[in-house]
Write a protein that holds these residues in place. Sequence first.
Motif: not given
Length: 621
Positions: A573, A575, A584-589, A610
């Motif tokens: 992915e 991000r 970070h890992e939860h930023s916009t894909l 992750p």
Amino acid sequence: MTHYLFIRLRAYVLTLVAACFCCSLATAQSIIPQPQQMTRGEGQFALTETTIVYHAPELKELAAYLRDIVEPSTGLTLQLKATTAEQFLRLKDKKHNGIGLFLSNDLKAEGYTLNVTPQQALIKGADAAGAFYGVQSLLQLLPAEIMDSHLHKRMTEQGAWTLPAVDVKDAPQRPWRGLMLDVARYFHDLRYLRHYIDCMAHYKLNRLQLHLIDDSGWRLEIKKYPRLTQEGAWAGTEGERLGGYYTQEEMRELIKYAALRGVEIVPEVEFPAHVMSAVVAYPWLSCTGEQQVLQTRHSISPELLCVGKQTTLDFLRDVLDEVCDLFPCRYVNIGGDEAKYKRWEACPNCQALMQREGLKKASELQGWLTNKVARMLKEKGRTAVGWQEIVERGKVDEPVVATVWSGAMGDSTKIKDMGHKVLLSPNAYLYLDFPERVVEGEVPAATWRGPISLEKLYGMPCEDYSADGACIGIQACMWSDLFIHGKGLPELRPLNENRSEAYIDYLTYPRLLAVSEVAWCKKADRSWERFTGALGKHFARLDALDVHYRVPEPVVKEEDGRVTLSSPVEGAEIRYTLDGTMPHEHSTLYTAPFTLKEGQKVRAITVASPGHFSLPQNSEK
């Protein structure tokens, strides 16, 4: 580890896709290092519960190695059966599903052929190493997760474990394709050494030089001189003491482990400098005889072995006798770099030796010592290898191998004219303790040269091997002297943790794969475009090998106001953020190209799994 669940999910998807012809074709084109010749055939070969590994009797251990690699990920326990190549080929008419491992006299040293049809996969090696490399190419044609010993039989779907029909003929360009690991400045246990050997062997590297001796540690048990490890293997005070060493029995097991994988372990016993660990244990080895203290931080000590004493020569002979009895490798590295000669200049014993031998400079004593030791090793059927200083400090008559690490690589011609061979290890290309890039958040690494990018390493100038030439190969170096340990990067012993291993992996990979292809292939066959295309598929393989590689940053392209992001890691992915904050890992894909507005700044990361992601790649309008 926490990223295993993500990897297993990706593994499941990839294996299903791998069953189709297109993916099989792509896999066939992604072997690293690139084979000399490879053509695609019709159909696929599948591992099933009826697959048998047929093998020549002398390749029984290799057949067991293949069985043990395959079982954890597939849940298949392949039966082994000794036979001949002729009998194996006759089974083809019966459409029998089998893998054959045999030897052939018609191939170059370490060469192999791999012929895969829907019924059989036949490997012939010029020798045991060649057969092993044929197995590695076969494994690289299977889904990457075949190398994952943590799957524990979770992927047994019918047809999941297939490889394309291919015909491969391959052999290495250079006889020495090496890595050097510095275990003297920082000790690594046998478990990590086996991991290091597994990874380098999978990419067909064949020499592991262990830097066993330095100012900060003596890492190999020498039975005649027990204080070398009792005192010389440990640095620091109680409570903060670091160090360790390998017993001869442990090293013997490691040598056997490496040999099955086509890897020779080359011991490096450093002298006359970088040997404080010996002087601490036995002060009489130095010119002054004064008691010294083992280093806890890197510096180049002025202490040398006192070449003017017969007891020093006796010590070296005793140590090298035990080393030669332990290591079957025909090469022994004697170090020889970065000596400072003030001790010899002030030593009555060394000055007397200079006078007897008619030497004008203290540095010429090193050439005298190199000749002595090279002859000791020759008596044992060994050849001395050392850093380039061993042929630059006084006249050396006995043929040796000089490792060129500093200055111009054209020095190899000069060294050949002296009657010696050359091993290329230029710090501008092959010192892996330098960072790959200098970007925001990069881990601390060596700074006395600029970074060594993957592309720069891959483009290293290196002429093709010739038996009449001076150069026998190349060797990358993973030094530990500038690593951040102790208070900077403490090991948390109650957690049984060794984060320095992840640090070495980070600096070594993926550049090791470039070393592999430079060492294996002819210069004209190297293609950066092909290599990077293949490399994208190998990050999943490094995941399966449990390698904490440096995740490459995403590629950011802007054209006509549109931003396109692409990942160099297949299946990963991306991000990103646009407000200047760290992604970070939860930023916009990232899913599609977008328009960058005035004042916005793209900061993007590659998320391989992750907890395992790249440093940010930036772009702004």
